[in-house]
Design an enzyme around this catalytic site. Structure first.
Site, PDB file in Angstrom:
ATOM      1  N   LYS A   3      -2.126  -1.397  -3.922  1.00 58.99           N
ATOM      2  CA  LYS A   3      -3.001  -0.230  -3.868  1.00 58.99           C
ATOM      3  C   LYS A   3      -2.173   1.027  -3.918  1.00 58.99           C
ATOM      4  O   LYS A   3      -1.192   1.098  -3.186  1.00 58.99           O
ATOM      5  CB  LYS A   3      -3.790  -0.313  -2.554  1.00 58.99           C
ATOM      6  CG  LYS A   3      -4.615   0.870  -2.214  1.00 58.99           C
ATOM      7  CD  LYS A   3      -5.389   0.612  -0.958  1.00 58.99           C
ATOM      8  CE  LYS A   3      -6.118   1.872  -0.639  1.00 58.99           C
ATOM      9  NZ  LYS A   3      -6.166   2.134   0.754  1.00 58.99           N
TER      10      LYS A   3
ATOM     11  N   LYS B  57       0.859  -1.182   0.000  1.00 52.39           N
ATOM     12  CA  LYS B  57       0.000   0.000   0.000  1.00 52.39           C
ATOM     13  C   LYS B  57       0.889   1.223   0.000  1.00 52.39           C
ATOM     14  O   LYS B  57       1.689   1.432   0.910  1.00 52.39           O
ATOM     15  CB  LYS B  57      -0.903  -0.007   1.230  1.00 52.39           C
ATOM     16  CG  LYS B  57      -1.755   1.245   1.354  1.00 52.39           C
ATOM     17  CD  LYS B  57      -2.760   1.132   2.467  1.00 52.39           C
ATOM     18  CE  LYS B  57      -3.542   2.414   2.622  1.00 52.39           C
ATOM     19  NZ  LYS B  57      -4.547   2.303   3.694  1.00 52.39           N
TER      20      LYS B  57
HETATM   21  C1  PBG Z   1      -7.209   3.112   5.572  1.00 50.55           C
HETATM   22  C2  PBG Z   1      -7.645   3.014   4.157  1.00 50.55           C
HETATM   23  C3  PBG Z   1      -7.554   4.022   3.196  1.00 50.55           C
HETATM   24  C4  PBG Z   1      -8.090   3.489   2.037  1.00 50.55           C
HETATM   25  C5  PBG Z   1      -8.502   2.204   2.308  1.00 50.55           C
HETATM   26  N1  PBG Z   1      -8.195   1.924   3.622  1.00 50.55           N
HETATM   27  C6  PBG Z   1      -7.097   5.424   3.307  1.00 50.55           C
HETATM   28  C7  PBG Z   1      -5.742   5.774   3.725  1.00 50.55           C
HETATM   29  O1  PBG Z   1      -4.845   4.959   3.810  1.00 50.55           O
HETATM   30  O2  PBG Z   1      -5.589   6.956   4.004  1.00 50.55           O
HETATM   31  C8  PBG Z   1      -8.189   4.228   0.737  1.00 50.55           C
HETATM   32  C9  PBG Z   1      -9.209   3.729  -0.223  1.00 50.55           C
HETATM   33  C10 PBG Z   1      -9.536   4.684  -1.305  1.00 50.55           C
HETATM   34  O3  PBG Z   1      -8.898   5.745  -1.493  1.00 50.55           O
HETATM   35  O4  PBG Z   1     -10.487   4.386  -2.030  1.00 50.55           O
HETATM   36  N2  PBG Z   1      -8.122   2.623   6.450  1.00 50.55           N
END
Ligand code: PBG
Length: 338
Positions: free
Chosen positions: A264, A211
């Site tokens: 991601k 991520k």
């Molecule tokens: C954190 C989380 C995020 C997303 C999914 N889980 C946000 C972040 O890391 O700030 C992002 C998903 C998206 O942008 O669609 N719980």
């Protein structure tokens, strides 16, 4: 601008025949031929549909930066899930908007929290629907960080203990898969051990393994009310410049017990998806995130792109890069379009 009229094509042009044996265009001539040789196919079986659950009743609040995406109270969520099911969607990913936030994100493991309540309701109404839950603290902490903060730093190990509690509460409510998105070190192993010890041996883990720290999560933070009050997420989310590090992260999560690994965002990481799939061959998910969705929506609303085509082309590209599972806010639209 003036349009020039083209000179007439000489009669001989129509007779021109190059001596070509290979003519790739042969296979593009008709729709049936194109379908016959198509290498990548999309199926609603591969889609996971993210949903935001809030407290209350009768709530269905559209997220301004994500047209078509709503925050739902549990009763409305059930309707949305049933409609998605009717479109062919078989899995959802739940995010919670708690009534209360504190410094340690304790409502993340409230058995009566929106996510836990939603899991029980979904499992009662639609037992065959796959329920995946996001496990992170950022929606539950007053400061919006993904973990416990001491002296402006996010502390890994105490955060992992909180994440274990959150994952356990989701499993106890009936979740099929928990999806830790926090990027703390060692959380997959600790969650796996805790689940097994409590007898939840069949609850799977989909780890947000690679991520990245991305600008494309902006709209999500409106949807989930989880923007950090100070600082950013660079101390735990990955630097977008790195790919070998992604492979190390994925290897660790698999070793620790992840059943599915996720990359991601999706479009800026097609090469990462490809390499993860090639290297490990485990079920690989890609998250087409909020900002990627918002860009398409914004351009479509301006009449600048053909949204249905852009949507399917985007999802196909992510699939072609190697993703087995597509997490997308477009899940319903795409399922209907197929
Ligand atoms: C954190 C989380 C995020 C997303 C999914 N889980 C946000 C972040 O890391 O700030 C992002 C998903 C998206 O942008 O669609 N719980």
């Amino acid at each position: 601008m003036s349009t020039r009229t083209s000179p007439p094509l000489p009669e001989t042009a129509r007779q021109t025949r190059l001596d070509l044996v290979r003519r790739p265009r042969r296979l593009r001539r008709t729709s049936a031929l194109r379908a016959l040789v198509r290498e990548t196919r999309l199926s609603p079986d591969d889609f996971v549909y993210p949903l935001f659950v809030c407290p209350g009743e009768g709530q269905r609040r559209e997220v301004p930066s994500m047209p078509g995406v709503f925050q739902f109270s549990v009763d409305e969520l059930l309707r949305e899930a049933a409609a998605a099911r009717a479109d062919g969607i078989r899995g959802v990913l739940l995010f919670g908007l708690p009534a209360e936030k504190d410094a340690i994100g304790s409502s993340a493991y409230d058995p009566e929290g929106p996510v836990q309540t939603a899991i029980r309701a979904l499992k009662q109404e639609m037992p065959e629907l796959l329920v995946v839950t996001d496990v992170c603290l950022c929606e539950y902490t007053s400061h919006g960080h993904c973990g416990i903060v001491f002296e402006e730093e996010i502390r890994n190990d105490p955060t992992v203990e909180q994440l274990v509690l959150a994952a356990m509460s989701h499993a106890a409510a009936g979740a099929d898969i928990v999806a830790p998105s926090d990027m703390m070190d060692g959380r997959v192993g600790r969650i796996r051990a805790a689940l097994d010890q409590a007898g939840f041996i069949d609850v799977g883990i989909m780890s947000y393994a690679a991520k990245y720290c991305s600008a494309f999560y902006g709209p999500f933070r409106d949807a989930a009310q989880s923007a950090p009050a100070f600082g950013d997420r660079r101390s735990h989310q990955m630097d977008p410049a790195n790919v070998r590090e992604a492979l190390r992260e994925v290897a660790l999560d698999i070793e620790e017990g992840a059943d599915i690994v996720m990359v991601k965002p999706a479009l800026t990481c097609l090469d990462v998806i490809w390499r993860v799939k090639e290297e490990f061959g485990v079920p690989t998910a890609a998250y087409h995130v909020s900002g990627e969705y918002a860009m398409l929506k914004a351009a479509a609303r301006n009449g600048w792109i053909d949204e249905p085509r852009a949507m399917l082309e985007t999802l196909t590209a992510i699939r072609r890069a190697g993703a087995d599972i597509l997490i997308t806010y477009y899940a319903r639209d795409a399922a209907r379009a197929l």
